[in-house]
Design a protein around this motif. Sequence first.
Motif, PDB file in Angstrom:
ATOM      1  N   GLN A 155       0.522  -1.224  -0.042  1.00  0.00           N
ATOM      2  CA  GLN A 155       0.290  -0.073   0.303  1.00  0.00           C
ATOM      3  C   GLN A 155       1.291   1.378   0.160  1.00  0.00           C
ATOM      4  O   GLN A 155       0.630   1.573  -0.406  1.00  0.00           O
ATOM      5  CB  GLN A 155      -0.933   0.128   1.126  1.00  0.00           C
ATOM      6  N   LEU A 156       1.834   0.738   0.659  1.00  0.00           N
ATOM      7  CA  LEU A 156       2.417   2.214   0.918  1.00  0.00           C
ATOM      8  C   LEU A 156       3.736   2.919  -0.517  1.00  0.00           C
ATOM      9  O   LEU A 156       3.369   4.147  -0.938  1.00  0.00           O
ATOM     10  CB  LEU A 156       4.431   1.939   1.350  1.00  0.00           C
ATOM     11  N   ALA A 157       3.796   1.353  -1.496  1.00  0.00           N
ATOM     12  CA  ALA A 157       4.037   1.932  -2.802  1.00  0.00           C
ATOM     13  C   ALA A 157       3.351   2.038  -3.564  1.00  0.00           C
ATOM     14  O   ALA A 157       3.286   3.279  -4.603  1.00  0.00           O
ATOM     15  CB  ALA A 157       4.917   0.191  -3.370  1.00  0.00           C
ATOM     16  N   TRP A 158       1.590   1.934  -3.343  1.00  0.00           N
ATOM     17  CA  TRP A 158       0.833   2.110  -4.505  1.00  0.00           C
ATOM     18  C   TRP A 158       0.933   3.878  -4.356  1.00  0.00           C
ATOM     19  O   TRP A 158       0.822   4.625  -4.989  1.00  0.00           O
ATOM     20  CB  TRP A 158      -0.289   1.049  -4.326  1.00  0.00           C
ATOM     21  N   GLN A 159       0.991   4.147  -2.920  1.00  0.00           N
ATOM     22  CA  GLN A 159       0.506   5.537  -3.057  1.00  0.00           C
ATOM     23  C   GLN A 159       2.086   6.619  -3.893  1.00  0.00           C
ATOM     24  O   GLN A 159       1.914   7.409  -3.531  1.00  0.00           O
ATOM     25  CB  GLN A 159       0.603   5.922  -1.156  1.00  0.00           C
ATOM     26  N   ALA A 160       3.358   5.833  -3.113  1.00  0.00           N
ATOM     27  CA  ALA A 160       4.161   6.710  -4.051  1.00  0.00           C
ATOM     28  C   ALA A 160       4.393   6.723  -4.821  1.00  0.00           C
ATOM     29  O   ALA A 160       4.644   7.590  -5.777  1.00  0.00           O
ATOM     30  CB  ALA A 160       6.117   5.812  -3.235  1.00  0.00           C
ATOM     31  N   ILE A 161       3.912   5.432  -5.687  1.00  0.00           N
ATOM     32  CA  ILE A 161       3.653   5.530  -7.377  1.00  0.00           C
ATOM     33  C   ILE A 161       2.504   6.531  -8.052  1.00  0.00           C
ATOM     34  O   ILE A 161       2.972   7.557  -8.938  1.00  0.00           O
ATOM     35  CB  ILE A 161       3.180   4.148  -8.037  1.00  0.00           C
ATOM     36  N   GLN A 162       1.415   7.188  -7.405  1.00  0.00           N
ATOM     37  CA  GLN A 162       1.017   7.709  -7.327  1.00  0.00           C
ATOM     38  C   GLN A 162       1.250   9.240  -7.019  1.00  0.00           C
ATOM     39  O   GLN A 162       0.802  10.226  -7.570  1.00  0.00           O
ATOM     40  CB  GLN A 162      -0.935   7.649  -6.485  1.00  0.00           C
ATOM     41  N   ARG A 163       2.124   8.883  -6.065  1.00  0.00           N
ATOM     42  CA  ARG A 163       2.548  11.279  -5.840  1.00  0.00           C
ATOM     43  C   ARG A 163       4.120  10.939  -6.304  1.00  0.00           C
ATOM     44  O   ARG A 163       4.244  12.148  -6.535  1.00  0.00           O
ATOM     45  CB  ARG A 163       3.019  10.792  -4.605  1.00  0.00           C
ATOM     46  N   VAL A 164       4.151   9.843  -7.370  1.00  0.00           N
ATOM     47  CA  VAL A 164       6.033  10.303  -7.157  1.00  0.00           C
ATOM     48  C   VAL A 164       6.938  10.808  -6.774  1.00  0.00           C
ATOM     49  O   VAL A 164       7.366  11.037  -6.874  1.00  0.00           O
ATOM     50  CB  VAL A 164       6.376  10.864  -8.705  1.00  0.00           C
ATOM     51  N   ASP A 165       6.728   9.901  -5.731  1.00  0.00           N
ATOM     52  CA  ASP A 165       7.524  10.133  -4.094  1.00  0.00           C
ATOM     53  C   ASP A 165       8.751   8.884  -4.589  1.00  0.00           C
ATOM     54  O   ASP A 165       8.910   7.714  -4.241  1.00  0.00           O
ATOM     55  CB  ASP A 165       6.680   9.940  -3.059  1.00  0.00           C
ATOM     56  N   ILE A 166      10.240   9.088  -5.637  1.00  0.00           N
ATOM     57  CA  ILE A 166      10.769   8.118  -5.996  1.00  0.00           C
ATOM     58  C   ILE A 166      11.972   7.669  -4.633  1.00  0.00           C
ATOM     59  O   ILE A 166      11.840   6.459  -4.950  1.00  0.00           O
ATOM     60  CB  ILE A 166      12.300   8.857  -6.869  1.00  0.00           C
ATOM     61  N   PRO A 167      12.183   8.088  -3.742  1.00  0.00           N
ATOM     62  CA  PRO A 167      12.700   7.618  -2.529  1.00  0.00           C
ATOM     63  C   PRO A 167      11.583   6.159  -2.015  1.00  0.00           C
ATOM     64  O   PRO A 167      12.647   4.943  -1.773  1.00  0.00           O
ATOM     65  CB  PRO A 167      13.211   8.529  -1.550  1.00  0.00           C
ATOM     66  N   ILE A 168      11.176   6.522  -1.856  1.00  0.00           N
ATOM     67  CA  ILE A 168      10.289   5.041  -1.367  1.00  0.00           C
ATOM     68  C   ILE A 168       9.705   4.218  -2.406  1.00  0.00           C
ATOM     69  O   ILE A 168       9.888   2.909  -1.273  1.00  0.00           O
ATOM     70  CB  ILE A 168       8.245   5.577  -0.818  1.00  0.00           C
ATOM     71  N   ILE A 169       9.494   4.523  -3.651  1.00  0.00           N
ATOM     72  CA  ILE A 169       9.565   3.305  -4.796  1.00  0.00           C
ATOM     73  C   ILE A 169      10.830   2.717  -4.976  1.00  0.00           C
ATOM     74  O   ILE A 169      10.328   1.316  -4.860  1.00  0.00           O
ATOM     75  CB  ILE A 169       9.077   4.404  -6.000  1.00  0.00           C
ATOM     76  N   MET A 170      12.001   3.984  -4.570  1.00  0.00           N
ATOM     77  CA  MET A 170      13.213   2.746  -4.537  1.00  0.00           C
ATOM     78  C   MET A 170      13.289   1.797  -3.535  1.00  0.00           C
ATOM     79  O   MET A 170      13.799   1.094  -3.208  1.00  0.00           O
ATOM     80  CB  MET A 170      14.162   4.163  -4.731  1.00  0.00           C
ATOM     81  N   GLY A 171      13.030   2.247  -2.462  1.00  0.00           N
ATOM     82  CA  GLY A 171      13.333   1.419  -1.244  1.00  0.00           C
ATOM     83  C   GLY A 171      12.418   0.344  -1.211  1.00  0.00           C
ATOM     84  O   GLY A 171      12.811  -0.793  -0.954  1.00  0.00           O
ATOM     85  N   VAL A 172      11.240   0.770  -1.717  1.00  0.00           N
ATOM     86  CA  VAL A 172      10.593  -0.438  -1.260  1.00  0.00           C
ATOM     87  C   VAL A 172      10.384  -1.849  -2.555  1.00  0.00           C
ATOM     88  O   VAL A 172      10.820  -2.996  -2.419  1.00  0.00           O
ATOM     89  CB  VAL A 172       8.786  -0.171  -1.949  1.00  0.00           C
ATOM     90  N   THR A 173      10.997  -1.002  -3.549  1.00  0.00           N
ATOM     91  CA  THR A 173      11.501  -2.434  -4.690  1.00  0.00           C
ATOM     92  C   THR A 173      12.397  -3.147  -4.458  1.00  0.00           C
ATOM     93  O   THR A 173      12.872  -4.461  -4.552  1.00  0.00           O
ATOM     94  CB  THR A 173      12.250  -1.308  -5.550  1.00  0.00           C
ATOM     95  N   LEU A 174      13.930  -1.946  -3.639  1.00  0.00           N
ATOM     96  CA  LEU A 174      15.098  -2.871  -2.897  1.00  0.00           C
ATOM     97  C   LEU A 174      14.868  -3.867  -2.118  1.00  0.00           C
ATOM     98  O   LEU A 174      15.237  -4.855  -2.072  1.00  0.00           O
ATOM     99  CB  LEU A 174      15.640  -1.696  -2.508  1.00  0.00           C
ATOM    100  N   ILE A 175      14.038  -3.647  -1.039  1.00  0.00           N
ATOM    101  CA  ILE A 175      13.620  -4.337  -0.083  1.00  0.00           C
ATOM    102  C   ILE A 175      13.021  -5.919  -0.257  1.00  0.00           C
ATOM    103  O   ILE A 175      13.437  -6.932  -0.104  1.00  0.00           O
ATOM    104  CB  ILE A 175      13.039  -4.036   0.798  1.00  0.00           C
ATOM    105  N   SER A 176      12.170  -5.316  -1.877  1.00  0.00           N
ATOM    106  CA  SER A 176      11.644  -6.193  -2.443  1.00  0.00           C
ATOM    107  C   SER A 176      12.014  -7.713  -3.052  1.00  0.00           C
ATOM    108  O   SER A 176      12.179  -9.295  -3.078  1.00  0.00           O
ATOM    109  CB  SER A 176      10.056  -6.263  -3.450  1.00  0.00           C
ATOM    110  N   ALA A 177      13.874  -6.662  -3.628  1.00  0.00           N
ATOM    111  CA  ALA A 177      14.194  -8.169  -4.382  1.00  0.00           C
ATOM    112  C   ALA A 177      15.076  -8.391  -3.129  1.00  0.00           C
ATOM    113  O   ALA A 177      15.429  -9.934  -2.989  1.00  0.00           O
ATOM    114  CB  ALA A 177      15.041  -7.040  -5.327  1.00  0.00           C
ATOM    115  N   CYS A 178      15.292  -8.097  -1.887  1.00  0.00           N
ATOM    116  CA  CYS A 178      16.192  -8.446  -1.292  1.00  0.00           C
ATOM    117  C   CYS A 178      15.661  -9.629  -0.609  1.00  0.00           C
ATOM    118  O   CYS A 178      15.791 -10.765  -0.393  1.00  0.00           O
ATOM    119  CB  CYS A 178      16.550  -7.675   0.129  1.00  0.00           C
TER     120      CYS A 178
END
Length: 306
Positions: free
Chosen positions: A260-283
């Motif tokens: 949900q945090l990632a979806w909200q960040a995508i809607q707002r183009v909040d790049i640091p959150i998108i990058m953070g969630v992507t890297l944590i997911s990859a981990c």
Amino acid sequence: MWGYLFRRLMQSLLILLGISLVTFVLLYLVPADPARQIAGRSATAETVANIRAQLGLDQPFYVQYGRYLGNLLQGDLGRSYLQRTEVSTLIWARMPATLLLMLGAIVAELVMGLTIGAVAALKRNTPIDQSLMVFSFVTISAPQFVVGILLLYVFAVRLGWFPIGGYGTFAHLVLPALTIGLLGTGWYSRMMRSSMIDVLAHDYVRTARAKGLGKLRIVTRHVVPNAILPIIAMIGIDIGMFMSGIVVVESVFGWPGIGQLAWQAIQRVDIPIIMGVTLISACFIVLGNLLADIIAPLVDPRIKLK
């Protein structure tokens, strides 16, 4: 073992580095302007330019990525553009909810998938087998947001058995866990069926029957332990599927996790959150595959790590 772990960890670091680069490139090429999102629609061009300069978005790509990578090596995932909070703080605050949902989904798909696959294998080429395989095909094919909305409508709105959304009790967990788990149920049931059919044809199964062992004992002690080996590898791969599906499911059910945090960040183009969630997911994906490789030899000593 230690040499294998070291090699896998080095490979994992390279994979994470590649994921960070690809994600950063894609976000850099996105036409949406984070500075405009922060400033608002009525802001002047000068205000937007000032915000862009403060965030370093006016610098070349290699400078922005180099700065991000340097901070990342120090464990700094950056600060949210809009929430003005450390990304790591936002992610870890929502991590327990996501881990709980992931655990519930794994339990749901294993219980349903292995049971359906085992029954289908034992009832091979019967109407029961055909019906169960059709059900598996439907669960694999159905989009998760459609499944989630249908479950909500039937079991929450019409029957009132579960809450429509939210977080905090077992009742809140059931529907979102089933929504994610049903996709895995289809894969696990088909895999379990194929694996059990193969194992049932082996000589040691026929020998066990010749000794007069009961069908239940043969299945539980000889067939299932050998048929379940491919399932272990799938669990690690499944974590990646979960992390992609969790974004949709958490949004549908109002589950306060990192999806949900990632979806909200995508809607707002909040790049640091998108990058953070992507890297944590990859981990999580890398760790899941590594654990699957380590657990497999413990289940079957014939498998050797190289």
